[in-house]
Motif scaffolding. Structure first.
Motif, PDB file in Angstrom:
ATOM      1  N   TYR A  46      27.253 -12.585 -42.688  1.00 22.50           N
ATOM      2  CA  TYR A  46      27.980 -11.116 -42.793  1.00 22.50           C
ATOM      3  C   TYR A  46      29.057 -11.098 -41.342  1.00 22.50           C
ATOM      4  N   LEU A  47      30.422 -10.955 -41.922  1.00 20.99           N
ATOM      5  CA  LEU A  47      30.899 -10.239 -40.887  1.00 20.99           C
ATOM      6  C   LEU A  47      31.632  -9.551 -41.519  1.00 20.99           C
ATOM      7  N   ASN A  48      32.528  -8.873 -40.343  1.00 24.16           N
ATOM      8  CA  ASN A  48      33.163  -7.856 -40.344  1.00 24.16           C
ATOM      9  C   ASN A  48      34.592  -7.641 -40.006  1.00 24.16           C
ATOM     10  N   ASP A  49      35.232  -9.023 -39.657  1.00 23.17           N
ATOM     11  CA  ASP A  49      35.971  -9.392 -39.679  1.00 23.17           C
ATOM     12  C   ASP A  49      36.892 -10.493 -40.303  1.00 23.17           C
ATOM     13  N   GLU A  75      35.632   0.865 -50.507  1.00 22.15           N
ATOM     14  CA  GLU A  75      35.598   0.190 -49.887  1.00 22.15           C
ATOM     15  C   GLU A  75      34.326  -1.001 -49.141  1.00 22.15           C
ATOM     16  N   LEU A  76      35.006  -1.878 -48.587  1.00 22.10           N
ATOM     17  CA  LEU A  76      34.422  -2.771 -48.369  1.00 22.10           C
ATOM     18  C   LEU A  76      34.657  -3.205 -46.591  1.00 22.10           C
ATOM     19  N   LEU A  77      32.939  -3.294 -46.105  1.00 24.66           N
ATOM     20  CA  LEU A  77      33.575  -3.201 -44.780  1.00 24.66           C
ATOM     21  C   LEU A  77      33.052  -4.477 -44.237  1.00 24.66           C
ATOM     22  N   SER A  78      31.844  -5.891 -45.065  1.00 23.21           N
ATOM     23  CA  SER A  78      32.287  -6.407 -43.998  1.00 23.21           C
ATOM     24  C   SER A  78      32.793  -7.745 -45.325  1.00 23.21           C
ATOM     25  N   THR A  79      32.624  -8.868 -44.483  1.00 21.03           N
ATOM     26  CA  THR A  79      33.386 -10.364 -44.816  1.00 21.03           C
ATOM     27  C   THR A  79      31.787 -11.305 -44.997  1.00 21.03           C
ATOM     28  N   VAL A  80      32.366 -12.235 -45.809  1.00 23.99           N
ATOM     29  CA  VAL A  80      31.522 -13.218 -45.555  1.00 23.99           C
ATOM     30  C   VAL A  80      31.348 -14.784 -45.898  1.00 23.99           C
ATOM     31  N   VAL A  81      30.597 -15.571 -44.887  1.00 21.98           N
ATOM     32  CA  VAL A  81      30.487 -17.161 -44.408  1.00 21.98           C
ATOM     33  C   VAL A  81      29.835 -17.738 -44.962  1.00 21.98           C
ATOM     34  N   MET A 137      32.325  -9.681 -34.969  1.00 18.81           N
ATOM     35  CA  MET A 137      31.220  -9.238 -34.539  1.00 18.81           C
ATOM     36  C   MET A 137      30.728  -9.025 -35.971  1.00 18.81           C
ATOM     37  N   GLU A 138      29.112  -9.242 -35.265  1.00 21.92           N
ATOM     38  CA  GLU A 138      28.388  -8.502 -37.069  1.00 21.92           C
ATOM     39  C   GLU A 138      28.469  -7.248 -36.649  1.00 21.92           C
ATOM     40  N   ILE A 139      28.233  -7.108 -38.534  1.00 17.97           N
ATOM     41  CA  ILE A 139      28.003  -5.499 -38.965  1.00 17.97           C
ATOM     42  C   ILE A 139      26.347  -5.170 -38.074  1.00 17.97           C
ATOM     43  N   LEU A 140      26.581  -3.833 -37.778  1.00 19.64           N
ATOM     44  CA  LEU A 140      25.193  -3.198 -36.586  1.00 19.64           C
ATOM     45  C   LEU A 140      24.594  -2.211 -37.601  1.00 19.64           C
ATOM     46  N   PRO A 141      23.183  -2.040 -37.292  1.00 23.20           N
ATOM     47  CA  PRO A 141      22.923  -0.855 -37.489  1.00 23.20           C
ATOM     48  C   PRO A 141      22.892   0.356 -36.948  1.00 23.20           C
TER      49      PRO A 141
END
Length: 216
Positions: free
Chosen positions: A186-189, A140-146, A1-5
């Motif tokens: 960016y992903l949060n999964d 703490e990092l909330l996201s990963t990246v591909v 799921m995409e990081i949301l504002p």
């Protein structure tokens, strides 16, 4: 799921570094829109909390950019929350929490949540570091990246890159590569993803996977 504002962010805290839910305290609480960013979104924001030990060591002291001030709760047992209201909704990908001189009061187990109406909250990350001695700060990092390069055999960039969950084949997100074919998302999964590259009519889609996102 995409990081949301979100406009509101909250720590719902259940344990401190001593392993109990009595006192909690933070010297500073910072949020960043990008993992590499040095711009703290909390500067100029509004902080409130469910508990404050007094009017001096209140919630705003954790985001006032002053290392000599801090927020501390009352000693009453029970879960507590610390909330930041931003001027506008922003994405958050990194948290930094620093301890006071009362290091055992540093939040150790909490849920980081986001909301746009201050009523309905979305759980963004659950943290449980257990008990630990002499903490000073942690990130703490909330996201990963591909990311990667997506080009056709003609050398032109593909039209679209689509990501699916590798196990469920559920659509996650898509993006458009730049003129050189470079792309990242960016992903949060941390689940493995299937990456499908889409070209114009006449080009057969190409898929890569499973690909494991990297913490960025």
């Amino acid at each position: 799921m995409e990081i949301l504002p979100f406009k509101y962010y909250r720590l719902y805290i259940t344990k401190n570094a001593n392993g109990n839910n009595g006192y909690f305290s933070m010297n500073t609480f910072s949020m960043y829109e990008a993992n590499e960013s040095t711009t703290d979104l909390c500067i100029g924001a509004t902080a409130t909390a469910s508990s404050e030990i007094n009017s001096t060591n209140n919630a705003p002291k954790a985001i006032d950019n002053n290392a000599s001030t801090y927020w501390e709760t009352a000693s009453t047992s029970g879960d507590k929350w610390f909330k930041v209201e931003l001027p506008t909704a922003r994405k958050v990908r990194k948290l930094i929490i620093t301890a006071t001189t009362y290091q055992g009061e540093m939040p150790s187990a909490f849920i980081f949540q986001g909301s746009n109406d201050n009523v309905n909250w979305v759980n963004l990350k659950t943290v449980n570091k257990g008990t630990f001695s002499s903490p000073t700060s942690y990130t703490e990092l909330l996201s990963t990246v591909v990311g990667g390069k997506s080009v056709l055999d003609s050398g032109d960039p593909s039209l679209k890159v689509i990501l699916f969950n590798w196990q469920t084949m559920q659509y996650i997100i898509h993006t458009t590569p730049n003129a050189s074919g470079d792309w990242f998302i960016y992903l949060n999964d941390t689940s493995d993803v299937l990456i499908t590259h889409i070209g114009p009519a006449g080009y057969q889609p190409i898929s890569d996977g499973p690909v494991t996102p990297m913490v960025y």
